[in-house]
Design an enzyme around this catalytic site. Sequence first.
Site, short mmCIF file in Angstrom:
data_model
loop_
_atom_site.label_atom_id
_atom_site.label_comp_id
_atom_site.label_asym_id
_atom_site.label_seq_id
_atom_site.Cartn_x
_atom_site.Cartn_y
_atom_site.Cartn_z
N PRO A 163 -0.12 -2.31 -7.31
CG PRO A 163 -1.04 -1.02 -9.04
CD PRO A 163 -0.27 -0.91 -7.75
CD1 TRP B 192 -4.80 -5.97 -4.80
CD2 TRP B 192 -7.02 -6.12 -4.98
NE1 TRP B 192 -5.06 -6.64 -5.96
CE2 TRP B 192 -6.42 -6.74 -6.10
CE3 TRP B 192 -8.42 -6.08 -4.90
CZ2 TRP B 192 -7.17 -7.34 -7.12
CZ3 TRP B 192 -9.16 -6.67 -5.91
CH2 TRP B 192 -8.55 -7.29 -7.00
CD GLU C 202 -4.12 -6.59 6.92
OE1 GLU C 202 -2.94 -6.19 6.84
OE2 GLU C 202 -5.08 -5.82 6.90
#
Length: 401
Positions: free
Chosen positions: A151, A179, A380
């Site tokens: 987070p 996520w 990424e």
Amino acid sequence: MSAQPSRASSAVPPFDPGDPLGLDDLLTDEDRAVRDTVRGWAADRVLPGIADWYERGELPGIRELARELGSLGALGMSLTGYGCAGASAVQYGLACLELEAADSGIRSLVSVQGSLAMYAIWRFGSEEQKQQWLPRMAAGEVIGCFGLTEPDIGSDPAAMRTHAKRDGGDWVLNGRKMWITNGSVAGVAVVWARTDDGIRGFVVPTDTPGFSAPEIKHKWSLRASVTSELVMDDVRLPADAVLPEATGLRGPLGCLSHARYGIVWGSMGAARASFEAALDYAKSREQFGRPIGGFQLTQAKLADMAVELHKGILLAHHLGLRMDAGRLRPEQISFGKLNNVREAIEICRTARTILGANGISLEYPVMRHATNLESVLTYEGTVEMHQLVLGKALTGLDAFR
């Protein structure tokens, strides 16, 4: 003496608006067969429903889709053994392009399964871990996820707070990840945590007591994708849950490089779908008594989009050949991710202007791809991180700290 035309000049093929550089000539018959198989599957199984799934913010039947992708050999596609296809890096890239031409969420499902979760076990796991998980993951019977981002911790994974402590012969894992694609439907999670020995990876069956994965809602991007939080509350794991060959950030960063490579190709799929929608629209939409594709400004937009799209595909193919030869460096992957995602977003935005008000409708794929790519731009490695990776490589000076 005038130059004589070469024998080959008579065989020059006609110009193909779908392949203006003739990049198909770079592919083998097997490459094209892989590409066409994945394209056909996506056309049959994703495109008919994707606008509705996106609008509803769901990916229904994800486990069935995973099994079908497993049957295609698309999961852990470039890995060898354990039921994996052992495909080339170029073939894996072509599959990513075709999947993301349908939707970034579908490509994300495949990337996280194969390039993150499976790759981590394949590259850093024990033989027992590989035998236990990889064949079922390759078949799509078990979905995997990869827990690195937290987070409050994104681009600086060394600062992660998730930790694992030894307790007798066990590990006890605590922390949160954020996520995480596939999290709520995963049967196994690869979770990275701080330990007294440095950062280590753990293979965590998701039915372990103390593990939960609440799904994240209210997204305006990657809506047809399962995104979750991972919560570890005194998750007790056996000693052999740790990935034995990964210590420090080398493990997770190696996995990220593998996943970023797929994005270099995949982003061009989203761009291609948006470009094709704009081209078709420009040839049929009439204003001022003729198709808008006949106006100079529209043709300039289409030409610029085509140039960046096919340059990006050529770059992806070049990186794929380097990966197949064992010569691809992480900085080169950053080069590809930075360029191709950035250009893909610009192509989608330009396509939207050609479609005018219709460009915001889910009847067309353009706005869906544009909003999806906003997530792809971030995950990424953000634009800024890849700029700094290249900046350090170019100057020899570290600007991260």
